[in-house]
Design a protein around this motif. Structure first.
Motif, PDB file in Angstrom:
ATOM      1  N   PHE A  23     -30.381  13.229  19.681  1.00 31.13           N
ATOM      2  CA  PHE A  23     -29.667  14.247  20.456  1.00 31.13           C
ATOM      3  C   PHE A  23     -28.262  14.397  19.887  1.00 31.13           C
ATOM      4  O   PHE A  23     -27.623  13.406  19.516  1.00 31.13           O
ATOM      5  CB  PHE A  23     -29.627  13.849  21.934  1.00 31.13           C
ATOM      6  CG  PHE A  23     -29.289  14.995  22.838  1.00 31.13           C
ATOM      7  CD1 PHE A  23     -30.146  16.077  22.948  1.00 31.13           C
ATOM      8  CD2 PHE A  23     -28.111  15.014  23.560  1.00 31.13           C
ATOM      9  CE1 PHE A  23     -29.839  17.153  23.764  1.00 31.13           C
ATOM     10  CE2 PHE A  23     -27.793  16.086  24.385  1.00 31.13           C
ATOM     11  CZ  PHE A  23     -28.656  17.156  24.488  1.00 31.13           C
ATOM     12  N   HIS A  82     -23.673  27.556  29.630  1.00 35.81           N
ATOM     13  CA  HIS A  82     -23.084  26.662  28.617  1.00 35.81           C
ATOM     14  C   HIS A  82     -23.579  27.129  27.250  1.00 35.81           C
ATOM     15  O   HIS A  82     -24.765  27.406  27.083  1.00 35.81           O
ATOM     16  CB  HIS A  82     -23.568  25.247  28.955  1.00 35.81           C
ATOM     17  CG  HIS A  82     -23.138  24.150  28.057  1.00 35.81           C
ATOM     18  ND1 HIS A  82     -22.010  24.192  27.265  1.00 35.81           N
ATOM     19  CD2 HIS A  82     -23.689  22.911  27.849  1.00 35.81           C
ATOM     20  CE1 HIS A  82     -21.913  23.032  26.618  1.00 35.81           C
ATOM     21  NE2 HIS A  82     -22.913  22.251  26.945  1.00 35.81           N
ATOM     22  N   GLU A  84     -23.549  25.405  24.368  1.00 31.33           N
ATOM     23  CA  GLU A  84     -23.988  24.394  23.390  1.00 31.33           C
ATOM     24  C   GLU A  84     -25.391  24.775  22.884  1.00 31.33           C
ATOM     25  O   GLU A  84     -26.252  25.217  23.659  1.00 31.33           O
ATOM     26  CB  GLU A  84     -23.996  22.987  24.003  1.00 31.33           C
ATOM     27  CG  GLU A  84     -24.230  21.940  22.918  1.00 31.33           C
ATOM     28  CD  GLU A  84     -23.995  20.505  23.369  1.00 31.33           C
ATOM     29  OE1 GLU A  84     -23.744  20.259  24.559  1.00 31.33           O
ATOM     30  OE2 GLU A  84     -24.074  19.617  22.489  1.00 31.33           O
ATOM     31  N   ASP A  86     -28.075  23.331  22.252  1.00 25.66           N
ATOM     32  CA  ASP A  86     -29.327  22.838  22.858  1.00 25.66           C
ATOM     33  C   ASP A  86     -29.856  23.861  23.868  1.00 25.66           C
ATOM     34  O   ASP A  86     -31.053  23.885  24.169  1.00 25.66           O
ATOM     35  CB  ASP A  86     -29.194  21.435  23.484  1.00 25.66           C
ATOM     36  CG  ASP A  86     -28.084  21.295  24.508  1.00 25.66           C
ATOM     37  OD1 ASP A  86     -27.098  22.052  24.427  1.00 25.66           O
ATOM     38  OD2 ASP A  86     -28.196  20.414  25.384  1.00 25.66           O
ATOM     39  N   HIS A  87     -28.975  24.726  24.372  1.00 25.70           N
ATOM     40  CA  HIS A  87     -29.393  25.769  25.317  1.00 25.70           C
ATOM     41  C   HIS A  87     -29.373  27.172  24.727  1.00 25.70           C
ATOM     42  O   HIS A  87     -29.821  28.106  25.380  1.00 25.70           O
ATOM     43  CB  HIS A  87     -28.490  25.750  26.556  1.00 25.70           C
ATOM     44  CG  HIS A  87     -28.362  24.390  27.151  1.00 25.70           C
ATOM     45  ND1 HIS A  87     -29.383  23.786  27.849  1.00 25.70           N
ATOM     46  CD2 HIS A  87     -27.361  23.487  27.115  1.00 25.70           C
ATOM     47  CE1 HIS A  87     -28.999  22.568  28.222  1.00 25.70           C
ATOM     48  NE2 HIS A  87     -27.788  22.369  27.782  1.00 25.70           N
ATOM     49  N   ASP A 168     -25.398  20.843  32.266  1.00 25.17           N
ATOM     50  CA  ASP A 168     -25.423  19.446  31.811  1.00 25.17           C
ATOM     51  C   ASP A 168     -25.064  18.457  32.931  1.00 25.17           C
ATOM     52  O   ASP A 168     -25.504  17.300  32.903  1.00 25.17           O
ATOM     53  CB  ASP A 168     -24.441  19.250  30.649  1.00 25.17           C
ATOM     54  CG  ASP A 168     -24.981  19.796  29.332  1.00 25.17           C
ATOM     55  OD1 ASP A 168     -26.158  20.179  29.279  1.00 25.17           O
ATOM     56  OD2 ASP A 168     -24.213  19.841  28.357  1.00 25.17           O
ATOM     57  N   TYR A 200     -27.309   9.131  29.330  1.00 23.61           N
ATOM     58  CA  TYR A 200     -26.933  10.512  29.003  1.00 23.61           C
ATOM     59  C   TYR A 200     -25.444  10.724  29.298  1.00 23.61           C
ATOM     60  O   TYR A 200     -24.691  11.268  28.485  1.00 23.61           O
ATOM     61  CB  TYR A 200     -27.796  11.492  29.816  1.00 23.61           C
ATOM     62  CG  TYR A 200     -27.404  12.931  29.616  1.00 23.61           C
ATOM     63  CD1 TYR A 200     -27.867  13.649  28.522  1.00 23.61           C
ATOM     64  CD2 TYR A 200     -26.552  13.566  30.508  1.00 23.61           C
ATOM     65  CE1 TYR A 200     -27.487  14.964  28.324  1.00 23.61           C
ATOM     66  CE2 TYR A 200     -26.161  14.878  30.325  1.00 23.61           C
ATOM     67  CZ  TYR A 200     -26.642  15.578  29.229  1.00 23.61           C
ATOM     68  OH  TYR A 200     -26.251  16.870  29.035  1.00 23.61           O
ATOM     69  N   SER A 230     -29.867  21.131  33.628  1.00 26.86           N
ATOM     70  CA  SER A 230     -30.496  21.641  32.409  1.00 26.86           C
ATOM     71  C   SER A 230     -31.186  20.533  31.622  1.00 26.86           C
ATOM     72  O   SER A 230     -31.773  20.801  30.575  1.00 26.86           O
ATOM     73  CB  SER A 230     -29.461  22.353  31.542  1.00 26.86           C
ATOM     74  OG  SER A 230     -28.440  21.451  31.192  1.00 26.86           O
ATOM     75  N   HIS A 231     -31.099  19.296  32.103  1.00 26.88           N
ATOM     76  CA  HIS A 231     -31.847  18.195  31.477  1.00 26.88           C
ATOM     77  C   HIS A 231     -32.358  17.269  32.586  1.00 26.88           C
ATOM     78  O   HIS A 231     -31.584  16.832  33.443  1.00 26.88           O
ATOM     79  CB  HIS A 231     -30.954  17.367  30.547  1.00 26.88           C
ATOM     80  CG  HIS A 231     -30.299  18.163  29.454  1.00 26.88           C
ATOM     81  ND1 HIS A 231     -30.990  18.652  28.372  1.00 26.88           N
ATOM     82  CD2 HIS A 231     -29.014  18.556  29.283  1.00 26.88           C
ATOM     83  CE1 HIS A 231     -30.154  19.313  27.580  1.00 26.88           C
ATOM     84  NE2 HIS A 231     -28.949  19.272  28.105  1.00 26.88           N
TER      85      HIS A 231
END
Ligand SMILES: Cc1cc2nc3c(=O)[nH]c(=O)nc-3n(C[C@H](O)[C@H](O)[C@H](O)COP(=O)(O)O)c2cc1C
Ligand SMILES: [Fe+2]
Ligand SMILES: [Fe+2]
Length: 407
Positions: A23, A82, A84, A86-87, A168, A200, A230-231
């Motif tokens: 990650f 967000h 970032e 990853d999204h 997040d 995390y 979101s996770h």
């Protein structure tokens, strides 16, 4: 996988990244991670957050959309909590499939949408507390929550269901397979996700702890019934469990954390290693839990979680070329970056001639508000004196931790 229904008109679209990936390109994920997007449907349809364009994952995401009879072109509003990647790294492709989508984001996110996604059209910059009525009672309200995790971050709240799409914040590692909600978890699984949330948090969010506390206080007046991050797992039976966990994790910044001790040690030829058992025994005499990690064998991502939660740190390292043993220096530098502050600390280690590890450690940790007790240092192989000191100082550190935590 299929989209997961939260309530009428609200679905979660979780996509799992498996454990072989790191990650953020650096953190091991032994249990993987899920990336959750959400669909809210009234007369209009909103999609909240997207998916990373990696390993064919967008195809999984589109299949989930299809399972609720939607395609990218059916989305009226894309809410970006967000930026970032990853999204959002799939956003340019999504946008080609649906160039008319209205994009809602914060003022700080808009320039990132341009630089990361090349998109400037149909962009709506929200004002804090602004609402978007989707019809049929579904109203989304946007709250700026800067620095959880990037400066442009916001959260989205759906009023009728009390669902907070927190991005997040309140997230955890761990994939979602068949079980999506906290009320479906066994006690063991529940503990698993809280631990995954801690790791995390320590890896991704720790250095923004002040903002986490601010964000939680800011949202205190909302009647939150469901935390949809979101996770990781969705918290609908007891959203307080994850809110309180995050509050607690954030409070560790200024200490005390938990009455626990993390021992991190390294050794080239076994001389420093010889004290480890006695140090651990010394801590145990005070009845405190103790977590032991060897570097470089253990990844710093795992060590961070342990150190973040412990009020006491014990660092074993020999001197190497007039400074700390390098793998240990990497760990200490990560502690500085992630703001592992306000700890009770003991250092021990062997040197060959003039030493130097302690000098570098003192210099590197100057701003971490660490309270050191007397180190155990010796030349070459430890003697009975050092072995006894290990027991004593291990216990002394544990006593300091207990006092600190009792305050
Ligand atoms: C590559 C290397 C560099 C070292 N540099 C130093 C040094 O700068 N100063 C010193 O006092 N000892 C130095 N030492 C000696 C070690 O600190 C000493 O051997 C110590 O006992 C090692 O502890 P360990 O058995 O736990 O690895 C060095 C040893 C090695 C192998
Ligand atoms: Fe993030
Ligand atoms: Fe994320």
């Amino acid at each position: 996988m299929k989209a997961v229904k939260i309530t009428e008109g609200i679905h979660c679209l979780p996509v799992n990244l498996e454990s072989y990936q790191l990650f953020e390109g650096m953190w091991p994920m032994p249990n993987g991670i899920s990336i959750n997007s959400y669909v809210v449907q009234g007369d209009k349809t909103a999609l909240i957050d997207l998916i990373e364009d990696v390993n064919g994952k967008p195809a999984d995401f589109e299949a989930e959309l299809q399972s609720i009879s939607l395609a990218p072109k059916d989305i009226d509003y894309l809410i970006i909590n967000h930026m970032e990647p990853d999204h959002t790294s799939w956003l340019p492709i999504f946008h080609r499939k649906n160039p008319d989508v209205q994009i809602y984001l914060t003022a700080k996110a808009a320039p990132l949408l341009k630089t990361f996604g090349g998109i400037e059209e149909n962009v709506h910059v929200i004002s804090d507390g602004e609402s978007l009525d989707l019809g049929q009672g579904k109203i989304l309200t946007f709250y700026e929550t800067p620095n959880i995790h990037w400066p442009e971050t916001m959260m989205t709240f759906e009023q009728s269901s009390g669902t907070l799409f927190s991005c997040d914040a309140f997230g955890s590692y761990g994939t979602l397979n068949d079980v999506y909600f906290d009320d479906q978890l066994s006690t063991t699984q529940h503990d698993f996700f809280i631990n995954e949330a801690l790791r995390y948090y320590a890896n991704i969010v720790a250095s923004f702890s002040t903002f986490v506390t601010k964000g939680i206080n800011r949202l205190a007046d909302l009647d939150v019934k469901v935390i949809a991050p979101s996770h990781g797992i969705i918290w609908r039976e007891n959203p307080r469990a994850i809110i309180d966990s995050y509050s607690r994790f954030a409070s560790y910044l200024n200490g005390p954390a938990e009455p626990e001790v993390t021992v991190i040690w390294s050794s080239m030829y076994g001389n420093t290693e010889k004290l480890v058992n006695n140090i651990v025994q010394g801590v145990r005499k005070e009845g405190l839990p103790v977590h032991v990690h060897r570097v470089p064998e253990e990844h710093v991502g795992v060590i961070l979680a342990s150190a973040w939660k412990s009020s006491g740190l014990i660092l074993g390292m020999p001197t190497y070329e007039y400074e700390m043993f390098p793998p240990m220096a990497w760990v200490i530098d990560m502690f500085r970056r992630k703001k592992v502050w306000n700890k009770k600390v003991l250092r021990f280690g062997s040197a060959g001639w003039s030493g130097g590890a302690q000098r570098e450690l003192t210099a590197l940790t100057e701003k971490l508000k660490w309270d050191f007790i007397d180190p155990i240092e010796w030349k070459g192989a430890p003697t009975e004196t050092e072995l006894q000191l290990a027991l004593q100082q291990g216990q002394a550190l544990a006593q300091q931790v207990k006092e600190f935590c009792a305050r």
